[in-house]
Design an enzyme around this catalytic site. Structure first.
Site, PDB file in Angstrom:
ATOM      1  NE  ARG A  50      -2.478   1.128   3.608  1.00 40.65           N
ATOM      2  CZ  ARG A  50      -3.205   1.012   4.718  1.00 40.65           C
ATOM      3  NH1 ARG A  50      -4.507   0.764   4.626  1.00 40.65           N
ATOM      4  NH2 ARG A  50      -2.661   1.130   5.911  1.00 40.65           N
ATOM      5  CE  LYS A 149      -2.403   4.686   7.021  1.00 35.04           C
ATOM      6  NZ  LYS A 149      -3.484   5.468   7.605  1.00 35.04           N
ATOM      7  CD  GLU A 182     -11.824   6.419   5.024  1.00 40.26           C
ATOM      8  OE1 GLU A 182     -11.314   5.319   5.230  1.00 40.26           O
ATOM      9  OE2 GLU A 182     -11.221   7.355   4.474  1.00 40.26           O
TER      10      GLU A 182
END
Ligand code: PMP
Length: 288
Positions: A50, A149, A182
């Protein structure tokens, strides 16, 4: 505490980055939050993958290979004598001039901190969280993909502040279309008639590593699971709701905006999933 900083281990007091680092000036960089359980790093390869995708998405060339990052992460735990920890791996654009152009930054900064984890008190695992929907919308995939992220967490921080102002520890953030995206630092799941549902990345969810583990656990437990566009109605009418994240693991939600979800108590499927998650966390992982 020893910190990994640009290839060396330094004391906490010496772990400093420049005020010209674009990670600080612009939030230009990427990071991972990772857990070490009983000497095993949970899903390290997924975290590193990721990180690589986040870096690729912002055209940041990582200055270390996968195996160098893996070794440095494990070594940071080892040199600090840790068995259980929260690991923060950060890569910033590096030092540049005062303009935002990333090409003024020749060398990304890499640092790894391994320390204590601050988790929700046990009472919330026992009794569930009461959360709220906040007015600040989650940034859309067309502006800054939530799958990246990045060090730009202001959107989530505004959500967190609004949650606190409403007396809650976490918040549901909706996307521009009003679908559930989220929470400020966790993914959200609901259980309805024995099926699990969670928003997809295109609805504004980070592809959480814990979320990924829950998808595997659902398959193992024979629970049907679907990525779906969810509204607040779906949460109000859910039988169970829970949040997932590296820090929180799996935590039940029993109230949204003052309304009880299901029976108003943590549900049996959430409990099964949490137990299965904890079993996996202690059994799998990369030995440091
Ligand atoms: N969403 C956001 C915005 C996050 O920052 C995080 C990580 N804390 C999560 C979801 C959960 O992801 P993970 O399971 O990889 O920790």
């Amino acid at each position: 505490m020893k910190i990994f900083l640009d290839g060396k281990f330094v004391d906490e007091a010496d772990a400093k980055v420049s005020v010209f680092d674009h990670g600080l000036l612009y939030g230009d960089g990427v990071f991972e939050g990772i857990r070490l359980y009983a000497g095993n790093v949970f899903r390290l390869e997924e975290h590193l993958e990721r990180l690589e995708y986040s870096a690729k998405a912002i055209l940041l060339t990582l200055p270390m290979t996968r195996s160098e990052l893996r070794d440095a992460t494990c070594e940071t735990c080892r040199v600090n004598g840790l068995r259980d920890a929260y690991i923060r791996l950060v890569v910033t654009r590096g030092v540049g001039d005062l303009g935002l152009a990333p090409w003024s930054c020749p060398k990304p900064t890499v640092f790894i901190i391994a320390g204590k984890i601050s988790i929700y008190p046990q009472e919330y695992y026992d009794n569930g969280l009461a959360i709220v929907t906040v007015p600040t919308r989650r940034i859309g995939p067309a502006a800054l993909p939530p799958t990246v992220k990045s060090l730009n967490y202001l959107n989530n921080i505004l959500g967190k502040i609004e949650a606190r102002q409403a007396g809650a520890l976490e918040a549901i953030m909706l996307n521009d279309q009003g679908h559930v995206a989220e929470c400020t630092a966790d993914n959200v799941f609901i259980v309805h008639k024995g099926e699990l549902f969670t928003p997809s990345a295109s609805h504004g969810a980070l592809k959480g590593i814990t979320r990924g583990a829950i998808l595997d656990i659902a398959a193992e437990l024979g629970l049907p699971i679907r990525e779906a566009a969810l509204t607040r109605y779906d949460l109000w009418c859910a039988d169970e709701c829970f949040l997932t994240g590296t820090g929180a693991e799996v935590i039940p939600v029993v109230k949204l905006d003052g309304r009880e979800i299901g029976t108003g108590k943590p549900g049996p499927i959430t409990a099964r999933i949490l137990a299965a998650f904890r079993r996996r966390a202690s059994a799998e992982g990369t030995r440091i």
